[in-house]
Design a protein around this motif. Structure first.
Motif, PDB file in Angstrom:
ATOM      1  N   LYS A  18       5.424  10.777   8.923  1.00  0.00           N
ATOM      2  CA  LYS A  18       4.567   9.553   9.440  1.00  0.00           C
ATOM      3  C   LYS A  18       4.357   8.799   8.329  1.00  0.00           C
ATOM      4  CE  LYS A  18       3.151  11.573  13.930  1.00  0.00           C
ATOM      5  NZ  LYS A  18       3.980  12.827  13.653  1.00  0.00           N
ATOM      6  N   SER A  19       4.932   7.839   7.752  1.00  0.00           N
ATOM      7  CA  SER A  19       4.410   6.915   6.780  1.00  0.00           C
ATOM      8  C   SER A  19       3.337   6.193   6.740  1.00  0.00           C
ATOM      9  CB  SER A  19       5.870   6.040   6.450  1.00  0.00           C
ATOM     10  OG  SER A  19       6.145   5.428   7.400  1.00  0.00           O
ATOM     11  N   GLU A  20       3.058   5.794   7.968  1.00  0.00           N
ATOM     12  CA  GLU A  20       1.742   4.853   8.355  1.00  0.00           C
ATOM     13  C   GLU A  20       0.518   5.562   8.055  1.00  0.00           C
ATOM     14  OE1 GLU A  20       2.838   7.120  12.054  1.00  0.00           O
ATOM     15  OE2 GLU A  20       3.783   5.952  10.857  1.00  0.00           O
ATOM     16  N   GLN A  21       0.504   6.730   7.760  1.00  0.00           N
ATOM     17  CA  GLN A  21      -0.591   7.714   7.421  1.00  0.00           C
ATOM     18  C   GLN A  21      -0.447   7.766   5.838  1.00  0.00           C
ATOM     19  OE1 GLN A  21      -0.641  11.390   9.577  1.00  0.00           O
ATOM     20  NE2 GLN A  21      -0.934  10.453  11.484  1.00  0.00           N
ATOM     21  N   LYS A  22      -0.568   7.043   5.172  1.00  0.00           N
ATOM     22  CA  LYS A  22      -0.239   6.353   3.736  1.00  0.00           C
ATOM     23  C   LYS A  22      -0.621   7.849   3.036  1.00  0.00           C
ATOM     24  CE  LYS A  22      -0.587   1.628   4.362  1.00  0.00           C
ATOM     25  NZ  LYS A  22      -1.280   0.235   3.841  1.00  0.00           N
ATOM     26  N   LEU A  23      -1.805   8.323   2.827  1.00  0.00           N
ATOM     27  CA  LEU A  23      -2.117   9.118   1.790  1.00  0.00           C
ATOM     28  C   LEU A  23      -1.583  10.622   2.292  1.00  0.00           C
ATOM     29  CD1 LEU A  23      -3.378  10.212  -0.699  1.00  0.00           C
ATOM     30  CD2 LEU A  23      -5.578  10.653   0.525  1.00  0.00           C
ATOM     31  N   GLY A  27       0.750  -1.176  -0.307  1.00  0.00           N
ATOM     32  CA  GLY A  27      -0.044  -0.105  -0.037  1.00  0.00           C
ATOM     33  C   GLY A  27       0.956   1.270  -0.038  1.00  0.00           C
ATOM     34  N   LEU A  28       2.095   1.149  -0.289  1.00  0.00           N
ATOM     35  CA  LEU A  28       2.977   2.394  -0.197  1.00  0.00           C
ATOM     36  C   LEU A  28       3.908   2.314  -1.327  1.00  0.00           C
ATOM     37  CD1 LEU A  28       4.402   2.660   3.549  1.00  0.00           C
ATOM     38  CD2 LEU A  28       2.762   4.135   2.403  1.00  0.00           C
ATOM     39  N   SER A  29       3.996   3.343  -2.113  1.00  0.00           N
ATOM     40  CA  SER A  29       4.847   3.737  -3.160  1.00  0.00           C
ATOM     41  C   SER A  29       6.371   4.424  -2.682  1.00  0.00           C
ATOM     42  CB  SER A  29       4.170   4.362  -4.320  1.00  0.00           C
ATOM     43  OG  SER A  29       3.744   5.743  -3.725  1.00  0.00           O
ATOM     44  N   PHE A  30       6.479   4.225  -1.292  1.00  0.00           N
ATOM     45  CA  PHE A  30       7.633   4.893  -0.835  1.00  0.00           C
ATOM     46  C   PHE A  30       8.146   4.081   0.447  1.00  0.00           C
ATOM     47  CE2 PHE A  30       4.437   7.335   0.674  1.00  0.00           C
ATOM     48  CZ  PHE A  30       4.941   7.369   2.205  1.00  0.00           C
ATOM     49  N   ARG A  31       9.448   4.230   0.910  1.00  0.00           N
ATOM     50  CA  ARG A  31       9.701   3.572   1.860  1.00  0.00           C
ATOM     51  C   ARG A  31      10.451   4.800   2.757  1.00  0.00           C
ATOM     52  NH1 ARG A  31      14.158  -1.303   3.334  1.00  0.00           N
ATOM     53  NH2 ARG A  31      15.333   0.518   2.790  1.00  0.00           N
ATOM     54  N   SER A  32      10.269   4.761   4.056  1.00  0.00           N
ATOM     55  CA  SER A  32      10.637   5.673   4.769  1.00  0.00           C
ATOM     56  C   SER A  32      11.462   4.765   6.241  1.00  0.00           C
ATOM     57  CB  SER A  32       9.623   6.564   5.526  1.00  0.00           C
ATOM     58  OG  SER A  32      10.140   7.378   6.796  1.00  0.00           O
ATOM     59  N   SER A  33      12.640   4.941   6.239  1.00  0.00           N
ATOM     60  CA  SER A  33      13.481   4.174   7.418  1.00  0.00           C
ATOM     61  C   SER A  33      14.645   4.978   8.168  1.00  0.00           C
ATOM     62  CB  SER A  33      14.212   3.075   6.616  1.00  0.00           C
ATOM     63  OG  SER A  33      15.088   3.610   5.786  1.00  0.00           O
ATOM     64  N   PHE A  34      15.220   4.620   8.889  1.00  0.00           N
ATOM     65  CA  PHE A  34      16.031   5.290   9.928  1.00  0.00           C
ATOM     66  C   PHE A  34      17.176   4.201   9.912  1.00  0.00           C
ATOM     67  CE2 PHE A  34      11.710   6.573  10.933  1.00  0.00           C
ATOM     68  CZ  PHE A  34      12.156   7.899  10.677  1.00  0.00           C
ATOM     69  N   PRO A  35      17.942   4.031   8.879  1.00  0.00           N
ATOM     70  CA  PRO A  35      19.234   3.259   8.775  1.00  0.00           C
ATOM     71  C   PRO A  35      20.402   3.503   9.799  1.00  0.00           C
ATOM     72  CG  PRO A  35      19.242   3.936   6.706  1.00  0.00           C
ATOM     73  CD  PRO A  35      18.147   4.536   7.606  1.00  0.00           C
ATOM     74  N   SER A  36      20.993   2.498  10.419  1.00  0.00           N
ATOM     75  CA  SER A  36      22.262   2.742  11.317  1.00  0.00           C
ATOM     76  C   SER A  36      23.239   1.610  10.601  1.00  0.00           C
ATOM     77  CB  SER A  36      21.973   2.546  12.625  1.00  0.00           C
ATOM     78  OG  SER A  36      23.127   2.558  13.107  1.00  0.00           O
ATOM     79  N   LEU A  37      24.367   2.087   9.942  1.00  0.00           N
ATOM     80  CA  LEU A  37      25.362   1.111   9.323  1.00  0.00           C
ATOM     81  C   LEU A  37      26.613   1.536   9.426  1.00  0.00           C
ATOM     82  CD1 LEU A  37      23.554   0.553   5.822  1.00  0.00           C
ATOM     83  CD2 LEU A  37      23.676  -1.137   7.762  1.00  0.00           C
ATOM     84  N   ARG A  38      26.959   2.388  10.637  1.00  0.00           N
ATOM     85  CA  ARG A  38      28.124   3.264  10.624  1.00  0.00           C
ATOM     86  C   ARG A  38      29.340   2.374  10.790  1.00  0.00           C
ATOM     87  NH1 ARG A  38      28.311   5.844  16.388  1.00  0.00           N
ATOM     88  NH2 ARG A  38      25.926   5.579  16.548  1.00  0.00           N
ATOM     89  N   ASN A  39      29.308   0.921  11.018  1.00  0.00           N
ATOM     90  CA  ASN A  39      30.579   0.141  10.784  1.00  0.00           C
ATOM     91  C   ASN A  39      30.711  -0.733   9.687  1.00  0.00           C
ATOM     92  OD1 ASN A  39      31.337   1.041  13.486  1.00  0.00           O
ATOM     93  ND2 ASN A  39      29.883  -0.289  14.440  1.00  0.00           N
ATOM     94  N   TYR A  40      29.552  -0.374   8.828  1.00  0.00           N
ATOM     95  CA  TYR A  40      29.704  -1.262   7.584  1.00  0.00           C
ATOM     96  C   TYR A  40      29.724  -0.196   6.295  1.00  0.00           C
ATOM     97  CZ  TYR A  40      27.515  -4.515   4.206  1.00  0.00           C
ATOM     98  OH  TYR A  40      27.270  -5.405   2.922  1.00  0.00           O
ATOM     99  N   PHE A  41      30.659  -0.667   5.441  1.00  0.00           N
ATOM    100  CA  PHE A  41      30.975   0.083   4.208  1.00  0.00           C
ATOM    101  C   PHE A  41      29.935  -0.440   3.043  1.00  0.00           C
ATOM    102  CE2 PHE A  41      32.959   0.464   0.077  1.00  0.00           C
ATOM    103  CZ  PHE A  41      33.482   1.785   0.032  1.00  0.00           C
ATOM    104  N   PHE A  42      28.871   0.288   2.904  1.00  0.00           N
ATOM    105  CA  PHE A  42      27.943  -0.190   2.016  1.00  0.00           C
ATOM    106  C   PHE A  42      27.686   0.772   0.731  1.00  0.00           C
ATOM    107  CE2 PHE A  42      23.007  -0.837   1.298  1.00  0.00           C
ATOM    108  CZ  PHE A  42      23.228  -1.995   0.558  1.00  0.00           C
TER     109      PHE A  42
END
Length: 278
Positions: free
Chosen positions: A136-141, A14-29
């Motif tokens: 707030k991605s849960e409030q889709k529209l 039901g979403l055409s986008f993704r909202s996230s809060f990644p934490s990868l400080r020790n990983y070379f990505f």
């Protein structure tokens, strides 16, 4: 040998986008994906590597990265607390709506050029950062409408830096066998000593001359310039702590305080002392 990775992004139903809060400080990505990405990060200092562009940011950064543009995770190597918010947009949202609706003409122009990479500054960054923190991605529209408003703000802004002058999308990178991860790791482990161009060339299976040509082509920097920029980036982090300018100078690998101060001012725009005091 570390290779570029394609990130497979999974979207919630039901979403055409993704909202996230990644934490990868020790990983070379070092990665790419078809989705257009908006990133906001707050940290004392960090690395900005998008396509061929390499620089650092202080305090915060707001970036828009186009489809299939290779980029490094912006929290790589950060040792302090930080905040990061990422929004990734489905290609269907971009291609079927944002690129075809006439009311989105300015957004369309922005997204069509996003393959160059943009870093936004000033009031634009402050306004969008506030919106992302309240997103707030849960409030889709409502979330989709908020995202479109954010893109409109970016599209109307003139407070930005274009990060690349040429197309760096991954189709142009696939022939590369050498991956920047090896070089980053080597520099991070040795920046405070004397990074040896012959040593890193051997590590990536190239002659010294071939490595220098390859590195300049990929980054528009010589290896020495890259090491010095990395040292200054680390110096900014240390200067934000309770460490004197002279201590920082030697801690990041410079033998001369005057040269350190001159280079710092050239790259940062102010002296180490002014930066620390401010």
């Amino acid at each position: 040998m570390k290779k570029i990775q394609e990130e497979k992004i999974i979207f919630e139903d039901g979403l055409s986008f993704r909202s996230s809060f990644p934490s990868l400080r020790n990983y070379f990505f070092w990665h790419y994906h078809p989705e257009i990405e908006l990133v906001y990060i707050e940290a004392p200092n960090g690395i900005r590597h998008v396509g061929k562009h390499i620089s650092d940011f202080t305090g915060s950064d707001l970036l828009l990265i186009g489809s299939n543009v290779p980029h490094l995770n912006f929290d790589y190597g950060i040792k302090t607390n930080y905040y990061q918010a990422v929004i990734q947009m489905k290609t269907s949202l971009v291609d079927n709506i944002l690129m075809n609706v006439p009311e989105f003409e300015k957004i369309r122009g922005l997204l069509e050029r996003s393959y160059l990479g943009f870093s936004f500054k000033g009031k634009t960054k402050k306004v969008v950062a506030k919106k992302l923190k309240n997103f707030k991605s849960e409030q889709k529209l409502n979330a989709l409408l908020d995202l479109i408003k954010i893109l409109q703000i970016l599209a109307e802004s003139n407070e930005y830096e274009i990060l690349n002058t040429e197309d760096t999308r991954v189709k142009l990178f696939f022939h590369d066998k050498i991956r920047m991860g090896i070089i980053y790791d080597y520099v991070h482990e040795n920046y405070h000593n004397k990074p040896n161009v012959h040593e890193i060339a051997q590590a990536v299976h190239l002659s010294t001359g071939a490595f220098c040509r390859y590195f300049k082509k990929q980054t528009n920097l010589t290896f020495t310039d890259f090491v010095n920029k990395y040292r200054i980036s680390m110096a900014k982090t240390f200067l934000l702590q309770n460490i004197s300018v002279s201590e920082v100078c030697y801690q990041v690998g410079f033998d001369s305080l005057s040269y350190f101060s001159t280079l710092f001012k050239k790259l940062v725009g102010e002296t180490p002392t002014n930066f620390k005091n401010k």
